[in-house]
Motif scaffolding. Sequence first.
Motif, short mmCIF file in Angstrom:
data_model
loop_
_atom_site.label_atom_id
_atom_site.label_comp_id
_atom_site.label_asym_id
_atom_site.label_seq_id
_atom_site.Cartn_x
_atom_site.Cartn_y
_atom_site.Cartn_z
N GLU A 101 65.45 107.72 53.88
CA GLU A 101 65.55 106.76 54.96
C GLU A 101 66.95 106.76 55.55
N PRO A 102 67.04 106.53 56.88
CA PRO A 102 68.37 106.50 57.51
C PRO A 102 69.20 105.31 56.98
N SER B 292 71.57 96.99 61.37
CA SER B 292 70.42 97.89 61.45
C SER B 292 70.35 98.74 60.21
N SER B 293 69.15 98.98 59.79
CA SER B 293 68.98 99.85 58.63
C SER B 293 69.42 101.27 58.94
N GLU B 294 69.34 101.63 60.20
CA GLU B 294 69.81 102.96 60.58
C GLU B 294 71.25 102.91 61.09
N GLY B 295 71.59 101.79 61.60
CA GLY B 295 72.88 101.71 62.25
C GLY B 295 72.86 102.31 63.63
N LYS C 293 76.03 96.69 55.11
CA LYS C 293 75.32 96.17 53.94
C LYS C 293 73.85 96.47 54.12
N LEU C 294 73.31 97.09 53.06
CA LEU C 294 71.90 97.47 53.13
C LEU C 294 71.18 97.00 51.88
N PRO C 295 69.90 96.67 51.98
CA PRO C 295 69.14 96.26 50.80
C PRO C 295 68.94 97.44 49.87
N GLU C 296 68.88 97.10 48.58
CA GLU C 296 68.67 98.14 47.58
C GLU C 296 67.43 98.96 47.91
N ARG C 297 67.44 100.20 47.43
CA ARG C 297 66.36 101.12 47.73
C ARG C 297 65.78 101.70 46.46
N GLU C 298 64.48 101.83 46.49
CA GLU C 298 63.81 102.49 45.38
C GLU C 298 63.76 103.99 45.64
N SER D 75 69.88 108.68 52.92
CA SER D 75 70.00 108.70 51.46
C SER D 75 69.01 109.67 50.87
N ARG D 76 69.36 110.21 49.68
CA ARG D 76 68.49 111.12 48.96
C ARG D 76 67.93 110.47 47.69
N LYS D 77 68.61 109.41 47.16
CA LYS D 77 68.22 108.84 45.89
C LYS D 77 68.08 107.33 46.02
N ALA D 78 67.73 106.72 44.88
CA ALA D 78 67.59 105.26 44.86
C ALA D 78 68.97 104.61 44.67
N PHE D 79 69.09 103.38 45.19
CA PHE D 79 70.35 102.64 45.08
C PHE D 79 70.01 101.21 44.63
N THR D 80 70.79 100.75 43.67
CA THR D 80 70.56 99.39 43.14
C THR D 80 71.58 98.44 43.76
N ALA D 81 71.20 97.17 43.71
CA ALA D 81 72.09 96.14 44.26
C ALA D 81 73.39 96.09 43.45
N GLY D 82 74.47 95.90 44.18
CA GLY D 82 75.79 95.84 43.55
C GLY D 82 76.55 97.14 43.61
#
Length: 1432
Positions: A1280-1281, A1426-1429, A1269-1274, A1322-1329
Amino acid sequence: MDVNMGQWAGMRAPLLGLALLLLLLKLPLSCSQSTQGAPQDGHNFGFTHAVYHATVYENSAARTFANSKVKMGIHLAQHSWEVRFRITLGDDEGLFKAEEFVLGDFCFLRIRTKGGNAAILNREIQDNYVLTVKASVKGEAFLETWTKVSIQVLDMNDLRPLFSPTTYSVTIAESTPLRTSIAQVTATDADIGSNGEFYYFFKERMELFAVHPTSGVVSLSGKLNVDDQNRYDLEILAVDRGMKLYGNNGVSSTAKLFVHVERVNEHAPVMNVVTHSPTWLETKPVYAIVTVEDLDEGINGEIDSVDIVSGDPSEKFFIERCEEGEFAIKASESVQWEIYPYGCNLTLQAKDRGAPQKISAVKVVHIILKKRQTGEAQFEKEFYEVCLNEISPPGTIVEVVKIKPEPDDTEYILAPSRNSAFFQMNALTGVISTTTWLTQGTQDVISLEVLEIGSELKVKVRVTIEDANDNTPTFDQSSYEIFVNESVQVGTDVLKVFAVDEDKGENGYITYSISSLLPLPFKINQFSGIIRTTKELDFESSPESFVFVVRASDWGSPYRRESEVNVSIHLENVNDNKPLFENVACQGVILRDFPVEAVITTMSAIDIDELELVKYKIISGNELGYFDLNPDSGVLALRRPLVTASPKNSVFNLKITATDGENFSDPMFVNISVVQGKSPPTGFNCEETRVAQKLAEKLLKKSKASTKPKIEEGFIDLFSVNRQTPRFDKTFPRDIAVREDQMIGSSVFKVNAYDGDTGFNGQILYSISDGNTDSCFTIDMETGLISVFLPIDREKRDRYLLNLTIFDLGLPRKTAWRLLSVYIEDANDNAPQFLQEGGYTIVIPENTPIGTEVIQVEATDKDLGPNGEIVYSVLTITTQFSINSTNGIVYVAGQLDREFTSSFNLKIEARDRADKGSQRLSVTSLKIILEDVNDCPPQFIPNVYKAKALEDLPVGTVVAWLETLDPDLGLGGQVRYSLANNYNGWFEVDRASGAIRLTKELDYEIQQFYNLTVKAKDKGRPVSLLSVTFVEVEVVDVNENLYAPYFSQFALTALVKENDRIGTTLLRVTANDDDTGRDGEIQYSIRDGSGLGRFAIDEETGMIYTTDVLDRETKDSYWLTVYASDHGVIPQFTTIEVFVQVEDINDNAPLTSEPLYRRSVPENSPRDVSVIQIQAQDPDTTPPAAADRLNYRIISGNPQNFFIINGRTGLITTTSRKLDREQQTEHVLEVLVSDGGPSPRQTTVWVMVQVLDENDHKPTFPEKVYQVKLPERERKKKGEPIYRVFAYDRDEGPNSDISYSIVDGNEDGKFFIDPKTAVVSSRKAFTAGSYDILTIKATDNGRPQKSSTARLHIEWVRRPTPSTLPLLFDDPFYNFTVMENDKVAEIVGVVSLQRSSAHLWFDITGPRSFREMFYILQSTCGRNCSSEGISL
């Protein structure tokens, strides 16, 4: 006993011969072999050396064998050889014979004298024989070889010493120092070595002299006094040591030495001259320092005078005594050095005060005054050439001229010349600057000459004046005025204006133009200046004069210069119009009593040509003269009364005309009626011609044309008139500060000024007109930038008041000036200077107490502030003195001792306290001389004396010289010696010289050692000081060893079994010695041979025994050279050769070819694959078939039977069991090898078998499914890893090299994975859910390749709100332990945080290598990942 002594002495001779011929032993020998082993080739037959050296004594008895240090002979390659030796060359007299002696594998060559010929061997006749010896084998015709034997005949003591000459005579001075060698007597002995040694000694006791027992040098051992005795007759004897040893007194001859003592002035003075070259500035120059030395003592050594004996006929020079032995050459009056341009050669001579007086050799001294000459100093340039703008204002710096080197008193002047008035010279700095405007000059090139007064050097300075547009065109007339006839034709040249411009080039090229606001009937040629008409001229309808401006402009830059001139063109009126009356046909009435001269009426006529020149005239009607007409004004008046007129004349008809002098107007008539009565007349009535109106209109038109130029005259020309004065900027300061260390050329200040005019009128020039005393500053005349021109020295001048003057280039030139104070800030450019030049010298007693102030060294620094504050320090490393860092007072800091250090040469540093830049310093010398105090007792050198004296030394021999060091001066340094004990008169000491002599003969057998107590006492006052030392005299035993030891046999043989214990005895050797006592005691030793180190001998009994376990397989026989030496002072010895045969036993185990075997085999290999073959041999077994009896067996390391060995061949192969590298990478086999003897011996060897890898495993992921589980990303967070999904492979090398790729779930390219580290990013943004599932593939690099996959589930959650509480780990520091063989994915440790309800993600930071080595398990972190794992 004499013969045996000769044998002892002769033992030393062959050693020299042996040493001289050692080089021959290094030559390659075709027929010789080493003495340490038998030849390998059975047919190699030859001597061990090409040359042998042997010795035999002269006068030896018959059948005496020559002695050789090495074995002479031949190695026997075959025991069946029967070798024979024969002397073939070198024994012409038949003195020697060659014999054979066989032992073991060696046949010895022995050389002996023949019977009955012993008396023939005489060393003095022939001391060397070289014999050629042939060796042959009986029955073998081709086995022959040769060698050479050099036989040295040794000396016997059969001759005695003889003096040559027998009489000696010397003359010495009374002042001859003690221990001085005054003579040497010489005797010779034809014997050599110790047989030729002898002693010198005095026949009678002598205290003032000593003779060296072996060299014959006679030395002075006492103080001479010519008044007591002036001649000594010495008798010297020579005794042969060898003869004295055998009981004979040995005296062979006597020599006499006559010593004459004189008190003489031995030495003439010796002059040493150091010439000086004083400069012409010195007031009392010293031309040379003469140092005179005289080696005599007392008055003989005192210098009486130094005189000038030649070279000074005018007596201009004299010699002045400075101090003892030092004189200075000075001049008595001013020397006219112009007469002596190359100096003077003075011849000097010194005299001492001795009797007779000694005069030194003459010394020629070249005296010269060092005057500054052109060869020494010269200008920096041979010729100076400068370009200077002609508008340079006064004060402009032109050039700086300097001579190098430049003395302090340098003075420069400008030689007067035609144009030198334009310039001035700063006499001190050599700066040339302008004094006035150069525009006043007429030359383009100005030549100046600069003279330096002191050196009289001259240099030319050529100043090229660069033209500037500084001249305005000048008309040849201040104004032009011409008259032009109004009737001239159009295009007529009416005037030529001409202007000149003194500038050059385009600056002086002129064009003309007319400046007028009104149209003119003229134009001007712009190049020639000719003015011509462009319209018809009319005086009556146009202005009478045309006044306009003609402008002359040059083509200069940056602006044109212009000048104007007024041109007045006057129209000349042509009289082409007649006068016209304004009124005609006038009628009027006057009373008869009309008063006389009263005005009746006025005539008015107008002439357009000449308005002021009309004349009036009555043509008719005034015949009676009653009327008068003013010709100028036209006033008609009554001339005489009318009352006289008849009534008939009551009407007068006057005909009047007007003329301009050339033309007459039409006449007009005036009718005058005279009436009677008192009523006033009504006036005259005339007909108007309207001429005045017409004329007024014309004049009005002309007047308008004439008044307009006045407007032009009042026009303000803002561009050509220099109206405004230049002004300094309002921010101009009163003063500025400049550091004195500013570099030449660096900017100081920029002067800003402005001028409201335009063109040249507004162009500003800058100048330093005054105050630049030292020429340190210069100003750019165009920009106003002040910069440093010459070095600034605040210590010379700390303030400059510069008069800054600004000029414009208008005409007339306007100026302004301001004063600028330039304060020079201090820079640390001056080093501290000590007040006393040449250093300091002070004398203090050596017992000065610690803390006593001895001197103050003081320095000054011209700088200010910290730059001028001085800190003193002592640079020389010393503990005796120190200095007060503030006031420079030097004081005693440690114990002083003049005898240890008589003077101190200290370097004192004075350093400033500059806090910026580098500090400056000066160093002076301080010489502190310690005055002697008698505080040192005499010190013996060395502290304890050790002397060796042969027991046969003659009485009177000096066995030791005492020497003391007493550093005190005067009586405190004079020492006297005495003996505290003399062993019952065996020794005595000279009180003055310290010579210790024998007074009785020594005997080593009675006493071998003497310890003398010696006192040394000085003559110091009030207390004399004493020292005591010991003289250890060791009596050296004289060699009485007459006979050498000898063996009854020449060589011996012995047997020993190999492996016998250490200490096993072989045999006993016995030698005999005919001497008695210690000279007959024999000591045995083994010093040579191939068995050296493996055998030893009891030095007393001669028993030979083993010192090592022998191995026949290594060496089966040895040679030993056994020495038998006696205990004589010079030991004598003899040798015997011992041959040792080693017997064999079975004692060796098999030996493998290698101590350890290493091989490799691939895993999964089939059966019967060869791994390695063990090779071994047994040194005990000589037959070739013995290798077949070796047996091979694997005894450990093969429990699973992966390998099998052939028991006969030692070949190791694989079995049907498959090898697996992942189970076991290496197999260590222990192989046993045994022989087949009755008492078998065995050995083991290790075989290391490495199993090589095959690609038989695929990559393995620790987990099949990963959930994070990772926090959403802009969008900005792309790249980011996310997690590291790694795998591992149990193979190694390329088979375990894994590459990663995403094979599913990444259709839109939102993710990418690092192919090596397995980090998914990741290459793009990801939203929660949102939720993503990726399939990761891991592929190894083996052949064939193997792969596996795993899934990564990513759930994107809402970013948690930042917590106000800081995150804290449960422990600040974690310590985990990892084993090097831990498997991949094993847990290393757990880190935990204090409880928190928020989502947490962990990152491991640090070097990349760490982050790739460790990671955080998803199962460990739960929902907080970890955000990178990964970690590291």
